[in-house]
Design an enzyme around this catalytic site. Structure first.
Site, PDB file in Angstrom:
ATOM      1  N   LYS A   1       1.616   4.319   1.069  1.00  0.00           N
ATOM      2  CA  LYS A   1       1.965   2.926   1.340  1.00  0.00           C
ATOM      3  C   LYS A   1       3.015   2.879   2.449  1.00  0.00           C
ATOM      4  O   LYS A   1       3.866   3.766   2.572  1.00  0.00           O
ATOM      5  CB  LYS A   1       2.500   2.300   0.058  1.00  0.00           C
ATOM      6  CG  LYS A   1       2.844   0.826   0.142  1.00  0.00           C
ATOM      7  CD  LYS A   1       3.308   0.314  -1.212  1.00  0.00           C
ATOM      8  CE  LYS A   1       3.587  -1.177  -1.174  1.00  0.00           C
ATOM      9  NZ  LYS A   1       3.937  -1.701  -2.523  1.00  0.00           N
TER      10      LYS A   1
ATOM     11  N   MET B   1       6.035  -7.847   0.839  1.00  0.00           N
ATOM     12  CA  MET B   1       5.496  -6.985  -0.228  1.00  0.00           C
ATOM     13  C   MET B   1       5.488  -7.678  -1.591  1.00  0.00           C
ATOM     14  O   MET B   1       5.545  -7.029  -2.631  1.00  0.00           O
ATOM     15  CB  MET B   1       6.266  -5.660  -0.323  1.00  0.00           C
ATOM     16  CG  MET B   1       6.120  -4.784   0.895  1.00  0.00           C
ATOM     17  SD  MET B   1       6.598  -3.058   0.596  1.00  0.00           S
ATOM     18  CE  MET B   1       8.325  -3.240   0.175  1.00  0.00           C
TER      19      MET B   1
ATOM     20  N   SER C   1       0.668  -5.466  -3.440  1.00  0.00           N
ATOM     21  CA  SER C   1       1.091  -5.229  -2.067  1.00  0.00           C
ATOM     22  C   SER C   1       0.552  -3.919  -1.479  1.00  0.00           C
ATOM     23  O   SER C   1       0.676  -3.693  -0.282  1.00  0.00           O
ATOM     24  CB  SER C   1       2.624  -5.236  -1.973  1.00  0.00           C
ATOM     25  OG  SER C   1       3.205  -4.187  -2.702  1.00  0.00           O
TER      26      SER C   1
ATOM     27  N   VAL D   1       6.005  -3.328  -8.583  1.00  0.00           N
ATOM     28  CA  VAL D   1       7.088  -4.029  -9.269  1.00  0.00           C
ATOM     29  C   VAL D   1       6.578  -5.276  -9.989  1.00  0.00           C
ATOM     30  O   VAL D   1       7.288  -5.869 -10.772  1.00  0.00           O
ATOM     31  CB  VAL D   1       8.221  -4.394  -8.283  1.00  0.00           C
ATOM     32  CG1 VAL D   1       7.825  -5.570  -7.384  1.00  0.00           C
ATOM     33  CG2 VAL D   1       9.523  -4.694  -9.004  1.00  0.00           C
ATOM     34  N   ALA D   2       5.311  -5.635  -9.714  1.00  0.00           N
ATOM     35  CA  ALA D   2       4.715  -6.792 -10.385  1.00  0.00           C
ATOM     36  C   ALA D   2       3.202  -6.662 -10.495  1.00  0.00           C
ATOM     37  O   ALA D   2       2.534  -7.564 -10.990  1.00  0.00           O
ATOM     38  CB  ALA D   2       5.055  -8.087  -9.640  1.00  0.00           C
ATOM     39  N   GLY D   3       2.675  -5.549 -10.004  1.00  0.00           N
ATOM     40  CA  GLY D   3       1.238  -5.347  -9.995  1.00  0.00           C
ATOM     41  C   GLY D   3       0.742  -4.756  -8.694  1.00  0.00           C
ATOM     42  O   GLY D   3      -0.461  -4.723  -8.426  1.00  0.00           O
ATOM     43  N   SER D   4       1.644  -4.255  -7.857  1.00  0.00           N
ATOM     44  CA  SER D   4       1.291  -3.874  -6.491  1.00  0.00           C
ATOM     45  C   SER D   4       0.434  -2.631  -6.375  1.00  0.00           C
ATOM     46  O   SER D   4      -0.145  -2.382  -5.323  1.00  0.00           O
ATOM     47  CB  SER D   4       2.564  -3.685  -5.661  1.00  0.00           C
ATOM     48  OG  SER D   4       3.186  -4.923  -5.443  1.00  0.00           O
TER      49      SER D   4
END
Length: 539
Positions: A135, A184, A210, A231-234
């Protein structure tokens, strides 16, 4: 002609410099880029790859490639060259790459081959010769890590991220970095520098974010193992959109330090994690085992020293999996409702004990999550954007992150206290139901049209509780996935549900499921995931 603004000129120069790094002999005929909304067959039919390069990049997962190099079926240079060429094809089709360093990668692989020949008795590293993509947020010395923000263009990293040093010490070959959204923090990998990454299954739909560039690259097999962050689904959202495997570990298991960030240093919110995205679940397991056995705390002092114990996964007849039908806020659309139903049927037939469970306090927990994402009111992020006067892309504008108010220190304490109470309550469910894992959807829908993905409930809740989670692809949207019911949870649910208009627009779009483990039980989740994948996909 209107004069380009400074930020536009910087972006144009950056894109041109990236594009110039693809050799002319690797260019895909223009006709092949637009003949279908599904691009998955183009890499093997466009004429750029040799038969051996097609075999290398198509027939093996990461575990298989390492074995093939080890037994001298292929050299590291042959493997790296093949994946560099296929990554170049993927870039031309989907705009998935940000930084390209193919020449350096091939030279690195050549050096590995020379070292092996000179020292044939020396033990090879566990990732010896394995090309791994990254990434864009990972720093490599001398390379940009723009993370979709113009202010970071032309500001090469002065040192490597910790994981980069660890991967290279294990014999990995790093060869490219992949696209992300501006900030992101959205599920659309679009920014003003590189533009939008397309979903190669169906280019009318988002590739997710992201870590969306990784998702597109891996499903086109320009990589078979990459590393994202979550951090939330990336990791999980792009894995779901593109139909690949993704593993979000517990935070601080895989080295994370040294990332390029758009939040102020020292801020403490929801802890991010780094983890693998791959073409097979055993590749994710291989990555986690290798990293956890490699004393990662030597490279990153923040790593939690959780050992890999070579545990045997529970026998199928002893497995207890809690099934979460929905998030109590969003009705699953027909393709994913069917995918979950069929998965439960297969698991029951295999002898797995299924325990229906329901999440609680979801709405209040989502408020906590958004509060933790905006502790400083996004002041630092806004300063980065304002420094070059770049505008927001549409997906960022829609989520409203940059306009969310900051929190006082008293409010911050209250938020963290509420989070502790909620985590304790969630943790109690594991003991109450004696669960080995939880099974749910990654979202109420598959990949959506551009800029329309706004639901992160199904993924971010497990970041709040810091649980490991895995995405398992199980199929595609089918003609039988017709609209069959109304949304159950109100106006916002109806708006999200209506994104799915039927199978025609969503043709070839992957359907996936999410498997969740208990915090710090990453090894157990990896083993259970291999078992569950075998049941669901016949592997």
């Amino acid at each position: 002609m209107t004069m380009l603004r400074d930020w536009q000129q910087r972006c144009a120069r950056k894109r041109a410099a990236r594009d110039d790094l693809i050799p002319k002999s690797w260019l895909v005929p223009e006709l092949m880029k637009s003949q279908s909304s599904n691009l998955l067959e183009v890499p093997t039919t466009c004429g750029v790859l040799t038969e051996q390069e097609i075999r290398i990049t198509t027939d093996y997962d990461a575990v298989g490639i390492v074995a093939a190099i080890r037994d001298t079926t292929f050299t590291a240079e042959e493997v790296t060259t093949a994946f560099c060429k296929r990554a170049a094809i993927a870039q031309q089709l989907t705009n998935c790459l940000t930084e390209i360093f193919f020449d350096e990668a091939i030279e690195c692989a050549r050096s590995l081959d020379k070292q092996r020949k000179a020292n044939p008795e020396k033990q090879l590293g566990p990732f010896h010769g394995l090309p791994i993509s990254l990434k864009d947020s990972f720093k490599l010395k001398g390379k940009d890590a723009t993370i979709g923000l113009v202010c970071f263009v032309g500001a090469p990293a002065e040192e490597n991220s910790a994981l980069v040093d660890l991967l290279q010490s294990l014999g990995a070959v790093l060869y490219c970095k992949t696209n992300v959204p501006q900030t992101m923090m959205t599920a659309d990998s679009e920014n003003n520098i590189f533009g939008r990454t397309l979903n190669p299954n169906n280019i009318r739909l988002t590739a997710g974010g992201s870590t969306g560039g990784e998702g597109a690259l891996i499903v086109l097999r320009g990589s078979i193992l990459g590393v994202g962050t979550d951090v939330a689904g990336s990791i999980r959202i792009p894995s779901s959109c593109n139909g690949i495997y993704g593993f979000k570990p517990t935070s601080d298991i895989v080295p994370y330090s040294g990332q390029q960030n758009d939040v102020v240093d020292g801020i403490v919110g929801i802890p991010p994690s780094a983890g693998p995205m791959a073409t097979s679940i055993r590749s994710c397991q291989f990555f986690m085992e290798t990293i956890m056995k490699a004393r990662p705390s030597v490279f990153d002092c923040s790593v939690t020293k959780v050992p890999w114990l070579d545990l045997k996964p529970p026998r199928v007849e002893n497995l207890r999996i809690g099934v979460i039908a929905d998030d109590t806020l969003h009705t699953p659309t027909p393709p994913l409702h069917r995918a979950l139903r069929e998965a439960v049927q297969k698991l029951v037939a295999a002898g797995v004990t299924i325990v229906p469970i329901q999440l609680t306090d979801v709405q209040s927990n989502m408020h906590l999550i958004w509060d933790l994402f905006s502790i400083d009111g996004s002041a630092h992020l806004r300063s980065l954007l304002d420094s070059t006067k770049e505008p927001l892309v549409e997906s960022v504008r829609r989520i409203g992150l940059t306009t969310t108010p900051g929190k006082s220190i008293e409010e911050y304490f209250q938020i963290n206290h509420a989070r502790s109470i909620s985590s304790k309550k969630f943790n109690g469910m594991w003991k109450e139901y004696s669960l080995d894992a939880m099974l749910c959807l990654p979202a109420p829908h598959t990949a959506t049209p551009f800029d329309d993905w706004t639901v992160i409930t199904y993924t971010s809740l497990f970041n709040l509780f810091d649980c490991p989670a895995v995405i398992i692809p199980v199929g595609k949207v089918e003609d039988i996935d017709l609209l069959d019911e109304a949304a159950r949870y109100g106006e916002n649910d109806q708006r999200v549900y209506d994104l799915y208009s039927g199978p025609e627009l969503y043709r070839d779009t992957p359907t996936t499921l999410q498997l969740i483990g208990q915090r710090h039980e990453d090894e157990k989740l990896a083993g259970v995931s291999v078992t569950v994948d075998g049941i669901l996909n016949g592997r």
